[in-house]
Scaffold this motif. Structure first.
Motif, PDB file in Angstrom:
ATOM      1  N   ILE A   1      -3.303   1.086   9.401  1.00  5.63           N
ATOM      2  CA  ILE A   1      -3.595   0.753   8.001  1.00  5.63           C
ATOM      3  C   ILE A   1      -2.415   1.083   7.095  1.00  5.63           C
ATOM      4  N   THR A   2      -1.805   2.234   7.309  1.00  2.00           N
ATOM      5  CA  THR A   2      -0.790   2.730   6.383  1.00  2.00           C
ATOM      6  C   THR A   2       0.639   2.378   6.779  1.00  2.00           C
ATOM      7  N   SER A   3       0.825   1.847   7.992  1.00  3.51           N
ATOM      8  CA  SER A   3       2.177   1.576   8.526  1.00  3.51           C
ATOM      9  C   SER A   3       3.002   2.849   8.581  1.00  3.51           C
ATOM     10  N   GLU A   4       2.319   3.960   8.870  1.00  5.28           N
ATOM     11  CA  GLU A   4       2.990   5.251   8.990  1.00  5.28           C
ATOM     12  C   GLU A   4       2.404   6.006  10.172  1.00  5.28           C
TER      13      GLU A   4
ATOM     14  N   LEU B   1      -8.854  17.024   9.785  1.00  2.75           N
ATOM     15  CA  LEU B   1     -10.276  17.230   9.536  1.00  2.75           C
ATOM     16  C   LEU B   1     -11.052  17.671  10.766  1.00  2.75           C
ATOM     17  N   SER B   2     -10.377  17.794  11.899  1.00  6.65           N
ATOM     18  CA  SER B   2     -11.071  18.216  13.116  1.00  6.65           C
ATOM     19  C   SER B   2     -10.160  19.127  13.922  1.00  6.65           C
ATOM     20  N   LYS B   3     -10.777  19.940  14.780  1.00  2.00           N
ATOM     21  CA  LYS B   3     -10.026  20.910  15.568  1.00  2.00           C
ATOM     22  C   LYS B   3      -9.057  20.230  16.525  1.00  2.00           C
ATOM     23  N   GLY B   4      -9.512  19.153  17.159  1.00  2.00           N
ATOM     24  CA  GLY B   4      -8.674  18.487  18.145  1.00  2.00           C
ATOM     25  C   GLY B   4      -7.653  17.532  17.571  1.00  2.00           C
ATOM     26  N   GLY B   5      -7.744  17.237  16.290  1.00  2.00           N
ATOM     27  CA  GLY B   5      -6.774  16.354  15.650  1.00  2.00           C
ATOM     28  C   GLY B   5      -7.055  14.878  15.813  1.00  2.00           C
ATOM     29  N   SER B   6      -8.249  14.524  16.308  1.00  2.00           N
ATOM     30  CA  SER B   6      -8.573  13.105  16.481  1.00  2.00           C
ATOM     31  C   SER B   6      -9.210  12.499  15.238  1.00  2.00           C
ATOM     32  N   PHE B   7      -9.463  13.326  14.217  1.00  2.00           N
ATOM     33  CA  PHE B   7     -10.099  12.851  12.985  1.00  2.00           C
ATOM     34  C   PHE B   7      -9.282  13.385  11.813  1.00  2.00           C
ATOM     35  N   LEU B   8      -8.634  12.460  11.084  1.00  2.00           N
ATOM     36  CA  LEU B   8      -7.711  12.825  10.010  1.00  2.00           C
ATOM     37  C   LEU B   8      -8.153  12.237   8.674  1.00  2.00           C
ATOM     38  N   GLY B   9      -7.583  12.777   7.612  1.00  2.00           N
ATOM     39  CA  GLY B   9      -7.786  12.227   6.276  1.00  2.00           C
ATOM     40  C   GLY B   9      -6.454  11.937   5.626  1.00  2.00           C
ATOM     41  N   ARG B  10      -6.412  10.883   4.830  1.00  2.00           N
ATOM     42  CA  ARG B  10      -5.167  10.510   4.145  1.00  2.00           C
ATOM     43  C   ARG B  10      -5.516   9.789   2.859  1.00  2.00           C
ATOM     44  N   HIS B  11      -4.767  10.029   1.793  1.00  2.00           N
ATOM     45  CA  HIS B  11      -4.978   9.315   0.541  1.00  2.00           C
ATOM     46  C   HIS B  11      -4.009   8.135   0.446  1.00  2.00           C
ATOM     47  N   VAL B  12      -4.535   7.001  -0.001  1.00  2.39           N
ATOM     48  CA  VAL B  12      -3.701   5.817  -0.199  1.00  2.39           C
ATOM     49  C   VAL B  12      -3.945   5.265  -1.595  1.00  2.39           C
ATOM     50  N   LEU B  13      -2.979   4.518  -2.079  1.00  2.00           N
ATOM     51  CA  LEU B  13      -3.064   3.851  -3.376  1.00  2.00           C
ATOM     52  C   LEU B  13      -2.932   2.350  -3.171  1.00  2.00           C
ATOM     53  N   THR B  14      -3.858   1.601  -3.740  1.00  2.00           N
ATOM     54  CA  THR B  14      -3.796   0.143  -3.679  1.00  2.00           C
ATOM     55  C   THR B  14      -3.931  -0.433  -5.082  1.00  2.00           C
ATOM     56  N   SER B  15      -3.413  -1.644  -5.278  1.00  2.00           N
ATOM     57  CA  SER B  15      -3.427  -2.283  -6.588  1.00  2.00           C
ATOM     58  C   SER B  15      -4.844  -2.638  -7.013  1.00  2.00           C
ATOM     59  N   LYS B  16      -5.153  -2.406  -8.266  1.00  2.00           N
ATOM     60  CA  LYS B  16      -6.448  -2.840  -8.800  1.00  2.00           C
ATOM     61  C   LYS B  16      -6.427  -4.363  -8.930  1.00  2.00           C
TER      62      LYS B  16
ATOM     63  N   ILE C   1       0.860  -1.180   0.000  1.00  2.65           N
ATOM     64  CA  ILE C   1       0.000   0.000   0.000  1.00  2.65           C
ATOM     65  C   ILE C   1       0.892   1.225   0.000  1.00  2.65           C
ATOM     66  N   MET C   2       0.477   2.275  -0.711  1.00  5.61           N
ATOM     67  CA  MET C   2       1.281   3.490  -0.787  1.00  5.61           C
ATOM     68  C   MET C   2       0.473   4.676  -0.274  1.00  5.61           C
ATOM     69  N   VAL C   3       1.089   5.424   0.643  1.00  6.09           N
ATOM     70  CA  VAL C   3       0.469   6.642   1.153  1.00  6.09           C
ATOM     71  C   VAL C   3       0.861   7.789   0.234  1.00  6.09           C
TER      72      VAL C   3
ATOM     73  N   GLN D   1      -5.763   2.239  -7.416  1.00  4.19           N
ATOM     74  CA  GLN D   1      -6.935   3.004  -7.001  1.00  4.19           C
ATOM     75  C   GLN D   1      -6.555   3.966  -5.896  1.00  4.19           C
ATOM     76  N   ARG D   2      -6.850   5.227  -6.107  1.00  6.19           N
ATOM     77  CA  ARG D   2      -6.627   6.237  -5.072  1.00  6.19           C
ATOM     78  C   ARG D   2      -7.877   6.309  -4.197  1.00  6.19           C
ATOM     79  N   THR D   3      -7.692   6.112  -2.900  1.00  5.30           N
ATOM     80  CA  THR D   3      -8.807   6.107  -1.952  1.00  5.30           C
ATOM     81  C   THR D   3      -8.516   7.080  -0.823  1.00  5.30           C
ATOM     82  N   ALA D   4      -9.514   7.908  -0.484  1.00  4.33           N
ATOM     83  CA  ALA D   4      -9.385   8.824   0.646  1.00  4.33           C
ATOM     84  C   ALA D   4      -9.835   8.103   1.910  1.00  4.33           C
ATOM     85  N   LEU D   5      -8.934   8.011   2.893  1.00  2.45           N
ATOM     86  CA  LEU D   5      -9.265   7.398   4.174  1.00  2.45           C
ATOM     87  C   LEU D   5      -9.569   8.484   5.199  1.00  2.45           C
ATOM     88  N   GLN D   6     -10.546   8.239   6.054  1.00  2.00           N
ATOM     89  CA  GLN D   6     -10.880   9.131   7.151  1.00  2.00           C
ATOM     90  C   GLN D   6     -10.973   8.311   8.426  1.00  2.00           C
ATOM     91  N   GLY D   7     -10.326   8.768   9.473  1.00  2.00           N
ATOM     92  CA  GLY D   7     -10.375   8.018  10.716  1.00  2.00           C
ATOM     93  C   GLY D   7      -9.471   8.622  11.763  1.00  2.00           C
TER      94      GLY D   7
END
Length: 680
Positions: free
Chosen positions: A513-516, A131-146, A122-124, A499-505
């Protein structure tokens, strides 16, 4: 001899009679090509169900290593490919671009992937989105093989390079390939694929080959599959609108032949170096591969005042081009790929001649070396002239896919730009000028109509790769008539098959998930200093919080004397009060040097060396009397392949945050260290 396809793990000969392919030089039969009887549905399933899972189980670095090994193997057998290439009409120089250029592209992707992609599946991509004021909710794009297959339908002019520049990024992305070469040169592609399969570099099902028609192949493709096409715009449009591809929104990349142009700047005089460079490049592009290049110069746009000089210089240079058997000494241009292609080119020239004047070449019989006009597929270098490029439009619409170009004059820069645009989209355009203002104006006016623009002058000509050379780090493709697609372009090509996918969590979940590591994620530490641990023992999220250090006046003075940095904000109390900071502050580089002194473990251990520093930002100033400390966290790990006698190692990226006495960040950055691995 009938060519075989490689289908579902077996070499398979098509049933029934195939299309006869003839030697481009002698006209004698080489082979038959046909895919009747191939089960295309089974072929797609084999790629998806057998090749795909095995390929996706490999990390990006493992796929890169397989590409490198395959490229080495192919390079060792290059002379066999050159022998076959000559039968397509290619000279040794033509074959070099196709064979060694193609293999070189595979080497480039192997290096690029191992250098710029993680040793993971997987590639970040990009930065963290908070995505939130307190920093507990983030977004990140990842790429996975089709989890599909990529179908590559290639043109006849580059049977090796055209295949390799597509399959290298696809295999690197973890997507199995189905290669469909053009019939006239399929025998060369088949020979190369045989070596790929025999070498066992990739899992079974990762590479398959169709020699002949694609039959009902496209009917079996789904939303996770990809199709790429190189060839005529007419064929490409038919494929792009295939009902099943439309229904399933199958990504389709098209790279079509286009009416590429070369522009001679209005500032250039006949005795300038740029004039001679222009003549050489146009003549070379007309005759390389006998003009059978999707990037060849078809429209030669020159200042009206220099039209005669350019015409005379080009004719004189073309006179020196020896045409004939590529194997004969002194031959610089071979035949077209086949008699049908020669007939198509002649028909196109005749159509162009209805509006343009043929000023050189075009004849049916002409001198040949080592061959005669009664056999083979020879066509002479042919130059036309169109004095009214706005009123006579065929030169902007009809492409003679051979050694044919058309001269056309322009009045001023705006007119040159307007003429270039009449091609309605090109793969590449080139500009010859030593006037940088002129270069900027022409590029701004023409760039939207071109996928690549080459600016040549005396400063870069010696090292330039030329008008017609797509390079792995740069995109290859173009708008409009050129197909609207992109190939190559470094990692852009690999990402095309992912596939480029936006992750939120939460930061902690995204880290898992991202090993980062992401700021705000749960961290942990133990009693052992992380610099005393081997690569395998370090875990993403492992952290060390250092002791504190109070910055003193002596620190600032000593660092200034050591570094030679006596900037007023560090030493001039009065000027510093009126500055952005409002007071004297410590050097930013002192802060990160002091941080290193706090987190580095001095004793020998598995850390081999500092590998670099990235993403440095100074957030808040540090003044004398402030107290700082640092937090060191394992951000990500990159396992490196062992080379020679060196110790097995990997790169560890550490997230560093330096804070002050109020726990406010004053500096954030990443450092990279080489860390020893335990023996595999």
């Amino acid at each position: 001899m009938k060519l075989q396809s490689y289908v579902s793990g077996q070499w398979q000969e098509g049933t029934g009679s195939g299309v006869t392919v003839n030697d481009a030089v002698t006209g004698k039969p080489v082979c038959e090509v046909g895919s009747e009887g191939v089960d295309f549905a089974a072929m797609v399933r084999h790629g998806r169900d057998v090749g795909g899972p095995a390929l996706r189980a490999m990390t990006f670095h493992e796929r890169a290593a397989a590409l490198k090994a395959m490229a080495k193997h192919l390079m060792e057998r290059k002379e066999d490919f050159y022998t076959l290439s000559a039968r397509t009409g290619a000279t040794r120089a033509d074959g070099w671009v196709d064979i060694e250029g193609g293999i070189g592209t595979v080497f480039t992707y192997a290096s690029l992937v191992s250098r710029e992609m993680p040793n993971d599946v997987i590639m970040v991509e990009g930065d963290v989105e908070r995505l939130s004021k307190g920093g507990s909710f983030l977004g990140r794009h990842v790429l996975t093989s089709k989890p599909g297959v990529s179908v590559h339908i290639n043109a006849f002019n580059f049977p090796c390079w055209g295949m390799l520049e597509k399959i290298a990024p696809s295999l690197a992305a973890g997507v199995p390939v189905i290669v469909k070469p053009a019939t006239p040169t399929a025998f060369l592609t088949e020979a190369m694929v045989r070596e790929m399969i025999a070498g066992g570099f990739f899992p079974e099902g990762a590479i398959q080959l169709i020699c002949g028609s694609t039959g009902d192949l496209l009917e079996h493709l789904l939303e996770q599959d990809v199709v790429t096409f190189t060839g005529s715009a007419t064929t490409g449009r038919k494929l792009r609108t295939h009902p099943n591809l439309v229904t399933n929104s199958v990504p389709f990349t098209m790279e079509a032949d286009s009416l590429n142009c070369a522009i001679l700047g209005a500032s250039v005089a006949a005795d300038d170096p740029e004039f001679e460079l222009f003549i050489k490049e146009v003549a070379r592009e007309m005759t390389a591969k006998a003009g059978q290049k999707c990037t060849a110069i078809r429209r030669v746009i020159v200042p009206a005042a220099l039209l005669e000089a350019v015409a005379n210089a080009l004719q004189a240079r073309l006179e020196k081009t020896t045409v004939g058997d590529p194997g004969a000494e002194g031959v610089r241009m071979g035949p077209l790929v086949g008699r049908d292609q020669a007939l198509d080119v002649r028909a196109s020239v005749e159509r162009l001649a209805s509006e343009c004047e043929v000023i050189y070449g075009g004849q049916e019989t002409f001198p040949l070396t080592g061959a005669d006009n009664s056999s083979g597929a020879f066509f002479p270098p042919t130059l036309l002239r169109c004095d009214d490029p706005h009123g006579k439009t065929l030169a902007h619409e009809v492409e003679a896919f051979g050694p044919v170009s058309t001269l056309m004059p322009y009045r001023d820069i705006d007119d040159a730009i307007a003429i270039a645009r009449l091609g309605k989209g090109s793969l590449v355009g080139s500009l010859f000028t030593y006037d940088d203002t002129e270069a900027r104006n022409i590029i701004l006016g023409t760039a939207p109509w071109h996928g690549r623009m080459l600016i040549i002058n005396r400063d870069c000509a010696a090292e330039s790769t030329g008008h017609g050379s797509p390079l792995a780090p740069l995109v290859h493709g173009g708008p409009g008539r050129a197909g609207g697609g992109e190939e190559l372009g470094g990692l852009r090509a690999v990402k095309h098959y992912m596939q480029r996918t936006a992750l939120q969590g939460s930061p902690t979940t995204l880290m898992a998930i991202t090993s980062e590591y992401h700021a705000g994620a749960r961290t942990y530490s133990d009693e052992m200093h992380p610099f005393k641990k081997y690569f395998e023992d370090l875990q993403v999220g492992e952290s060390l919080l250092t002791h504190r250090r109070t910055v003193t006046e002596a620190d600032i003075v000593n660092f200034g004397c050591l570094s030679g940095d006596h900037f007023y904000a560090h030493f001039d109390e009065i000027a510093a009060k009126d500055s952005f900071f409002g007071k004297r502050v410590a050097h930013g580089y002192f802060v990160i040097s002091a941080a290193a002194g706090m987190f580095v473990h001095p004793a020998p251990g598995p850390v081999i060396a500092n590998y670099g520093l990235e993403n440095l930002r100074f957030i808040e100033p540090v003044a004398p009397g402030d107290t700082i400390r640092a937090r060191l966290t394992v951000k990500k790990k990159i396992k490196k392949a062992r080379r020679g006698e060196e110790k097995a190692n990997g790169v560890v990226v550490w997230a560093i945050e330096v804070t002050n006495q109020a726990d406010e960040p004053v500096a954030i950055y990443d450092i990279l260290t080489l860390v020893e691995r335990r023996e595999d």
